[in-house]
Design a protein around this motif. Structure first.
Motif, PDB file in Angstrom:
ATOM      1  N   THR A  39      36.607  40.145  38.629  1.00 32.04           N
ATOM      2  CA  THR A  39      37.654  39.562  39.476  1.00 32.04           C
ATOM      3  C   THR A  39      37.150  39.286  40.885  1.00 32.04           C
ATOM      4  N   THR A 164      45.146  45.900  38.671  1.00 35.20           N
ATOM      5  CA  THR A 164      45.438  44.485  38.911  1.00 35.20           C
ATOM      6  C   THR A 164      46.908  44.296  39.265  1.00 35.20           C
ATOM      7  N   SER A 175      41.814  38.442  46.396  1.00 35.46           N
ATOM      8  CA  SER A 175      40.897  39.258  45.589  1.00 35.46           C
ATOM      9  C   SER A 175      39.944  40.086  46.444  1.00 35.46           C
ATOM     10  N   GLY A 356      34.387  36.360  35.662  1.00 32.93           N
ATOM     11  CA  GLY A 356      34.828  35.609  36.831  1.00 32.93           C
ATOM     12  C   GLY A 356      34.182  34.244  36.914  1.00 32.93           C
ATOM     13  N   SER A 370      41.925  36.629  36.890  1.00 29.18           N
ATOM     14  CA  SER A 370      42.399  38.018  36.933  1.00 29.18           C
ATOM     15  C   SER A 370      43.074  38.408  35.621  1.00 29.18           C
TER      16      SER A 370
END
Length: 570
Positions: A39, A164, A175, A356, A370
């Motif tokens: 992430t 998260t 993030s 990611g 995410s």
């Protein structure tokens, strides 16, 4: 209850085994920050101007720190549990806080080796949480150790999805702030319970297993809720208030096990208040034939122990008996298992660390990336629970070799890799589920196979040695293969635009070609690992056809079986 009795009960509650289990669940629910690398890794890459090879080098040091737990084990041998948890909290905060300071530009850009050191320290802190909470729980519930391990590791698997939800509620879609959350939250939770996690007197309760099943059902409900939120966030736009509501429900579900723990501690409290009859000592004499056999076995063990461990390296005992460390490490079975783990876990770690950039290359927004990480975390949990409970059932019921289940899990992982290599609309969601499930299922299977084939005498050392294949596989497959091939494709795209590497800050590749060849290679490597695991299944099929737990039932005088709960009086 009067005031004095209430105080005494609260002291009993906070010192009880069941409350310690609840505290351990919370610590484990924050101990999986390494799964969130996918992430925030793009922030590290863009802010510091790294190419994919350098980013994957960071990923390797993260995996190295997360999988080498020898230091925490050695410290735990000579210090109390609170000291182990405190060191872990400090390492977690320092490592990730330094990364946050770097990414937000609050400190000067560090050298690459410094970033590698920061993330290795931060990731290594989870081993201190494992040693402090998980190992202590297993010692406090020795006859339910399998269920205990599955539950605690399951919460680690869910931690990525839990954190998260919390980060969306606290910081929104920033993030970089996720790194700050990873720095302070696990450290704070460990410090809150630091004096409550310690070894207690082992008291076997009749209903112990049913209590653990209650914990299991609660954790499954939490996992389903997290998955439902993950799906809902794709369908509708969540406001800050909606994220706050989701995070609140998540926290409530995390605290539901507290009600089970309190109920059990109340039962134990009430039992302590009942008059207890002193049990008369019953001496059970063994038949003479059994005594002679035990004496012969003891004599053989003593004779073997007088020999140097170097002289017995290549004359190991039968499978299932206690191997020495050298016998196990140099055995064919361990080498085969090491290769299978190198291929399977190495490929899985590579895939998770690159999630990611995979989402970015295929044009998914940050919010959706995410979600991929959350899916991996949730299905990581289901994989751990499934491989623990279901594989045990298949071994007991159908005598299936556990390495055969490792083969099936690795074949499932191959399918996930191929969905990334040849993406279609929505395929990354399915790939995240498959990779998360197979990744989660591999570790419990690995630990169980090592304990079954090589015995429990040197288990703590041997399972740490088995884990070493994981970061080694991650380095070769992530840094030397995936990262370099990604960068090569990105440089091709730059050249097509008439640019060079010096003209851009961070090296980014866009399109399905970026990860096609790397994930074809990962799929091939994982398939090879499945074949290797199948070889081990063939080698051990006769062993698993027998009663692999017979020797434990033949030794009922184990420490954990001596004390029995008074709950049978109720």
């Amino acid at each position: 209850m009067g005031n004095d009795e209430t105080v005494r009960f609260l002291i009993h509650l906070f010192n009880g085994r069941w409350f310690m289990v609840f505290a351990s669940f919370l610590i484990m629910a924050c101990a999986g920050a390494t799964y969130l690398f996918g992430t925030y890794s793009k922030d590290i890459k863009s802010t510091l101007g790294y190419d994919q090879t350098t980013l994957n080098l960071l990923g390797f040091f993260k995996d190295l720190g997360a999988n080498v737990g020898v230091l925490s084990g050695l410290i735990a041998e000579v210090t109390p549990t609170w000291f182990v948890l405190t060191i872990g909290s400090a390492m977690n905060f320092v490592g990730y806080f330094m990364i946050w300071l770097t990414v937000t530009g609050k400190v000067a850009k560090p050298k690459i080796w410094q970033m590698c050191l920061y993330i290795c320290i931060g990731a290594n802190s989870q081993n201190f949480a494992n040693t402090g909470a998980l190992v202590t729980c297993v010692k406090n519930f020795p006859e339910s150790r399998g269920v205990m391990l599955g539950l605690l590791k399951g919460y680690v698997g869910l931690s990525g999805a839990i954190m998260t939800q919390l980060y969306f509620a606290i910081y929104g879609n920033d993030s970089k702030s996720l790194i700050l959350l990873i720095a302070w939250l696990p450290a704070a939770v460990s410090l809150v319970f630091v004096y409550l996690i310690r070894e207690k007197k082992v008291v076997r309760q009749r209903n112990e297993l049913s209590v653990f099943y209650q914990f299991l059902y609660i954790s499954i409900f939490l996992a389903l809720f997290l998955m439902a939120m993950n799906i809902a966030e794709k369908q509708v736009h969540f406001s800050k208030a909606a994220y706050a509501a989701s995070a609140t429900i998540c926290c409530v579900l995390l605290f539901v096990p507290l009600t089970v723990s309190v109920k059990q501690e109340i039962e134990v409290w009430n039992m302590k208040k009942l008059p207890i009859e002193e049990p008369s000592e019953v001496k059970v004499e063994k038949p003479k034939k059994e005594v002679d056999l035990d004496q012969d076995k003891t004599a053989k063990v003593e004779e073997k122990e007088t020999k140097s461990c170097f002289l017995t390296v290549f004359s190991p005992p039968p499978r299932g008996e206690d191997y020495t460390i050298l016998q196990a490490l140099l055995s064919t079975d361990m080498i085969i298992l090491f290769v299978a783990t190198f291929c399977g876990l190495g490929s899985s770690l590579t895939a998770v660390d690159n999630l990611g950039q995979i989402g970015e290359s295929l044009g998914y927004p940050n919010h959706t990336v995410s979600s991929f990480v959350s899916l991996v975390s949730i299905w990581n949990y289901f994989g751990r629970v499934f491989s623990g409970f279901v594989s045990e059932y298949l071994v007991a019921k159908y005598k299936l070799p556990r390495p055969l289940m490792m083969t099936l899990v690795l074949l499932l992982s191959c399918a996930g890799h191929l969905l990334i290599a040849f993406p279609v609309p929505g395929s990354v969601y399915i790939a995240s589920i498959l990779m998360g499930f197979s990744f989660g299922a591999q570790l419990p299977l690995l630990f169980a196979i090592i304990s079954e084939l090589f015995g429990l005498k040197y288990y703590s050392t041997l399972f740490n040695c088995g884990q070493l294949a994981s970061p080694l596989g991650s380095y070769i497959l992530n840094v030397r293969v995936t990262g370099m091939l990604y960068d090569r494709e990105a440089l091709k795209q730059l050249a097509a635009q008439g640019l060079t590497r010096k003209d851009v800050k961070d090296l980014t590749c866009l399109g399905s070609q970026c990860y096609k060849l790397p994930f074809v290679i990962l799929a091939a490597v994982t398939f090879f690992g499945a074949l290797v695991s199948l070889v081990l299944a063939m080698r051990t099929r006769e062993f698993y056809k027998g009663d692999i737990y017979k020797k434990f039932r033949e030794n009922p005088e184990s420490e954990s079986a001596i004390v029995v709960s008074d709950s049978r009086k109720s």
